[in-house]
Write a protein that holds these residues in place. Structure first.
Motif, PDB file in Angstrom:
ATOM      1  N   ASN A 232       0.864  -1.171   0.000  1.00 61.17           N
ATOM      2  CA  ASN A 232       0.000   0.000   0.000  1.00 61.17           C
ATOM      3  C   ASN A 232       0.902   1.222   0.000  1.00 61.17           C
ATOM      4  O   ASN A 232       1.681   1.428   0.944  1.00 61.17           O
ATOM      5  CB  ASN A 232      -0.910   0.028   1.229  1.00 61.17           C
ATOM      6  N   MET A 233       0.812   2.010  -1.054  1.00 63.28           N
ATOM      7  CA  MET A 233       1.586   3.243  -1.158  1.00 63.28           C
ATOM      8  C   MET A 233       0.692   4.371  -0.649  1.00 63.28           C
ATOM      9  O   MET A 233      -0.247   4.792  -1.332  1.00 63.28           O
ATOM     10  CB  MET A 233       2.000   3.482  -2.606  1.00 63.28           C
ATOM     11  N   VAL A 234       0.966   4.836   0.559  1.00 62.71           N
ATOM     12  CA  VAL A 234       0.028   5.743   1.216  1.00 62.71           C
ATOM     13  C   VAL A 234       0.230   7.204   0.831  1.00 62.71           C
ATOM     14  O   VAL A 234      -0.634   8.040   1.113  1.00 62.71           O
ATOM     15  CB  VAL A 234       0.075   5.574   2.749  1.00 62.71           C
ATOM     16  N   ASP A 235       1.343   7.532   0.183  1.00 63.01           N
ATOM     17  CA  ASP A 235       1.539   8.877  -0.366  1.00 63.01           C
ATOM     18  C   ASP A 235       2.503   8.773  -1.543  1.00 63.01           C
ATOM     19  O   ASP A 235       3.724   8.846  -1.371  1.00 63.01           O
ATOM     20  CB  ASP A 235       2.075   9.842   0.691  1.00 63.01           C
ATOM     21  N   TYR A 236       1.942   8.600  -2.739  1.00 62.01           N
ATOM     22  CA  TYR A 236       2.776   8.375  -3.919  1.00 62.01           C
ATOM     23  C   TYR A 236       3.555   9.626  -4.321  1.00 62.01           C
ATOM     24  O   TYR A 236       4.526   9.540  -5.082  1.00 62.01           O
ATOM     25  CB  TYR A 236       1.918   7.898  -5.094  1.00 62.01           C
ATOM     26  N   THR A 237       3.160  10.791  -3.814  1.00 66.47           N
ATOM     27  CA  THR A 237       3.897  12.014  -4.139  1.00 66.47           C
ATOM     28  C   THR A 237       5.223  12.082  -3.390  1.00 66.47           C
ATOM     29  O   THR A 237       6.144  12.779  -3.811  1.00 66.47           O
ATOM     30  CB  THR A 237       3.069  13.273  -3.816  1.00 66.47           C
ATOM     31  N   LYS A 238       5.316  11.361  -2.279  1.00 66.47           N
ATOM     32  CA  LYS A 238       6.545  11.377  -1.480  1.00 66.47           C
ATOM     33  C   LYS A 238       7.341  10.084  -1.624  1.00 66.47           C
ATOM     34  O   LYS A 238       8.561  10.078  -1.446  1.00 66.47           O
ATOM     35  CB  LYS A 238       6.199  11.642  -0.013  1.00 66.47           C
ATOM     36  N   THR A 239       6.652   8.991  -1.900  1.00 68.23           N
ATOM     37  CA  THR A 239       7.318   7.729  -2.226  1.00 68.23           C
ATOM     38  C   THR A 239       6.727   7.243  -3.541  1.00 68.23           C
ATOM     39  O   THR A 239       5.705   6.556  -3.557  1.00 68.23           O
ATOM     40  CB  THR A 239       7.108   6.672  -1.120  1.00 68.23           C
ATOM     41  N   PRO A 240       7.323   7.619  -4.671  1.00 64.21           N
ATOM     42  CA  PRO A 240       6.748   7.272  -5.977  1.00 64.21           C
ATOM     43  C   PRO A 240       6.882   5.787  -6.303  1.00 64.21           C
ATOM     44  O   PRO A 240       7.770   5.092  -5.798  1.00 64.21           O
ATOM     45  CB  PRO A 240       7.554   8.129  -6.956  1.00 64.21           C
ATOM     46  N   LEU A 241       5.999   5.320  -7.164  1.00 60.44           N
ATOM     47  CA  LEU A 241       5.984   3.909  -7.543  1.00 60.44           C
ATOM     48  C   LEU A 241       7.314   3.461  -8.136  1.00 60.44           C
ATOM     49  O   LEU A 241       7.821   2.378  -7.817  1.00 60.44           O
ATOM     50  CB  LEU A 241       4.866   3.646  -8.561  1.00 60.44           C
ATOM     51  N   TYR A 242       7.873   4.282  -9.014  1.00 60.31           N
ATOM     52  CA  TYR A 242       9.083   3.860  -9.716  1.00 60.31           C
ATOM     53  C   TYR A 242      10.246   3.637  -8.758  1.00 60.31           C
ATOM     54  O   TYR A 242      11.081   2.757  -8.967  1.00 60.31           O
ATOM     55  CB  TYR A 242       9.466   4.863 -10.807  1.00 60.31           C
TER      56      TYR A 242
END
Length: 299
Positions: A232-242
């Motif tokens: 679960n990526m709870v903040d993709y702006t701070k921990t991006p998927l890539y």
């Protein structure tokens, strides 16, 4: 202007499509609500449903779906890879348009109260709705799963916010809360060694020293004879998927295995995919404004 709330309930049923359809029908028939997506995972024995609408209609649809799930799902016979504590395991409310997080918190409490009082299912508020700090993290609440809830709810720290003080005999316990959007992102590895998946999950998981906004577990996908790092990526702006994907790929190589695919469960913000494309393609002077659909449809 209309207020729009997103709701993404998770149900502990991923193998019986007829049961899931009956649950989803409760959402389909609710006026003022739009069903966006639903998917089943046989290995996890879990389904994720996504719908949006105005707050009162969303609450009504979520309640009716939870009621139907309690009628159809019996956790006493439920088996699956994904941790679970309730027939309706969790119901998050996400502010989308013209509504604040605090308003979503109040709506989550309204929903939780109905579930507790009318369905006799204990409800624990989580994330932004949590009544105490240790309840913010769903994983902490759910630890012990359905089977462990009968003892866990006796603890003062996990006394339900609404409903009875013990789990429903077949529907268990439900978590309800308001939160920001998250991305359910899974990466599959070409091995059946679950220890490798668990070690990689530990490497990227925020609580064990990895990425702050990443929650991760290792699972077996027995039907495919492979393993998965489920996140679960709870903040993709701070921990991006890539960024997480690359670390998983590098860690997998250390153990002599490869990434064979990845998946998004439910829906994903366009920006998360645009950021990933931007990174891997090394685009110069690129921005979201250059996305065709964004220029056509605006915000």
């Amino acid at each position: 202007m209309n207020k729009i709330v997103e709701c993404v309930p998770n149900f502990s049923e991923g193998r019986d499509k007829e049961k899931l359809e009956r649950i989803v029908d409760e959402i389909r028939k609710q006026e003022g609500v739009k069903l966006l997506d639903y998917s089943m995972d046989r290995d996890h024995n879990r389904s994720v449903v996504t719908f949006v609408g105005e707050p009162d209609q969303v609450i009504e649809a979520a309640f009716n779906a939870c009621k139907k799930a309690a009628e159809l799902i019996d956790l006493r016979t439920h088996k699956g890879e994904h941790p679970r504590m309730g027939a309706t395991d969790v119901i998050p409310l996400i502010p989308i348009k013209n509504i604040s997080m605090q308003e979503c918190v109040e709506y989550s409490k309204k929903l939780a109260k109905r579930i507790g009082e009318e369905l006799n299912i204990p409800v624990i508020l989580y994330e932004k709705s949590a009544s105490r700090p240790e309840r913010e993290d769903l994983a902490v609440i759910r630890k012990g799963e359905f089977e462990g809830m009968f003892e866990k709810l006796k603890q003062e720290a996990f006394k339900p916010d609404f409903g009875p003080d013990k789990p429903h005999e077949s529907a268990g316990v439900t978590a309800v809360g308001a939160r920001m959007p998250l991305i359910a992102f899974n990466v599959n590895l070409n091995t059946n060694n679950i220890d490798i998946a668990k070690k990689i999950a530990q490497a990227v998981r925020g609580k064990s020293g990895g990425f702050k906004y990443c929650k991760a577990l290792g699972f077996e996908l027995k039907e495919r004879n492979i393993v998965q790092v489920s996140m679960n990526m709870v903040d993709y702006t701070k921990t991006p998927l890539y960024r997480v994907f690359q670390v998983i790929e590098n860690e997998a190589n250390r153990y002599g295995v490869n990434v064979v695919g990845s998946e998004i469960v439910g829906l994903v913000p366009l920006n998360a995919l645009v950021d990933t494309a931007d990174y891997f393609l090394k685009l110069e002077d690129f921005s979201y404004d250059k996305v065709l659909e964004n220029r056509i449809y605006g915000d």
